[in-house]
Design an enzyme around this catalytic site. Sequence first.
Site, mmCIF file in Angstrom:
data_model
loop_
_atom_site.group_PDB
_atom_site.id
_atom_site.type_symbol
_atom_site.label_atom_id
_atom_site.label_comp_id
_atom_site.label_asym_id
_atom_site.label_seq_id
_atom_site.Cartn_x
_atom_site.Cartn_y
_atom_site.Cartn_z
ATOM 1 N N LYS A 1 0.859 -1.194 0.000
ATOM 2 C CA LYS A 1 0.000 0.000 0.000
ATOM 3 C C LYS A 1 0.894 1.243 0.000
ATOM 4 O O LYS A 1 1.734 1.412 0.885
ATOM 5 C CB LYS A 1 -0.892 -0.051 1.244
ATOM 6 C CG LYS A 1 -2.144 0.763 1.182
ATOM 7 C CD LYS A 1 -3.021 0.421 2.382
ATOM 8 C CE LYS A 1 -4.239 1.297 2.472
ATOM 9 N NZ LYS A 1 -4.945 1.105 3.734
HETATM 10 O O1 G3P Z 1 -7.501 2.132 5.480
HETATM 11 C C1 G3P Z 1 -7.804 3.341 4.895
HETATM 12 C C2 G3P Z 1 -9.155 3.912 5.251
HETATM 13 O O2 G3P Z 1 -10.133 2.932 5.130
HETATM 14 C C3 G3P Z 1 -9.189 4.685 6.530
HETATM 15 O O3 G3P Z 1 -10.481 4.896 7.014
HETATM 16 O O4 G3P Z 1 -12.029 5.549 8.817
HETATM 17 O O5 G3P Z 1 -9.602 6.166 9.003
HETATM 18 O O6 G3P Z 1 -11.084 7.315 7.367
HETATM 19 P P1 G3P Z 1 -10.806 6.042 8.102
#
Ligand code: G3P
Length: 216
Positions: A87
């Site tokens: 990633k």
């Molecule tokens: O893993 C990346 C993404 O899904 C992060 O989500 O909830 O931290 O905005 P969030």
Amino acid sequence: MKFFIDTANLDQIKEANDLGILDGVTTNPSLMAKEGIKGQEAIFKHYETICELVDGDISAEVVSTRFDDIVAEGKKLAAIHKNIIVKVPMIKDGVKAIKWFTDNGIPTNCTLCFSAGQAILAAKAGARYISPFVGRIDDSGWDGMELIGQIAQIYDIQGYETQILAASIRNANHIIRAAELGAHVITSPLESILALLKHPLTDIGLAKFLEDAKKL
Ligand code: G3P
């Protein structure tokens, strides 16, 4: 549409996997920190454990930001297990590194995508996945789902093979909308996946069926 779980929590990964509908896992440094995992050895071991639990693509995020460092770190991550997807953040050196990984047979997930232009660059570099952060876009007063639709249309017209991985999912409706708009994958917390199960009429209907079953 594939279902990934967005967590580094092993119990939640097991619970989602036990449902039989899990296709992979995504993690990020914040999710790893939340589980209290510290140091490269522990982090690599954790990825290995996740790969043993789930037979699918497992995203492991680099924390380097310079091309040479991203490549070196990504190579080490990719060596952990055949299912690791490196990633990489959507930055200039990240795009260059994604192209390097593509040319060298290492699959990538381009993360921190907030615009169609970024999604085009990731596709040109050959990323396997592009991760638009729908929840964070919504949080900032824009429409995350509009971006999913826009990228889906562009990828379709241009014939790009990069898969749209709707990330930063906050609720069940995000998952449903992502499916409607042509996302290839969602990555979601367990809570939003389980929320798809819920409907009050299902509960009322089941209670009635079970009550009537006693009369049989
Ligand atoms: O893993 C990346 C993404 O899904 C992060 O989500 O909830 O931290 O905005 P969030």
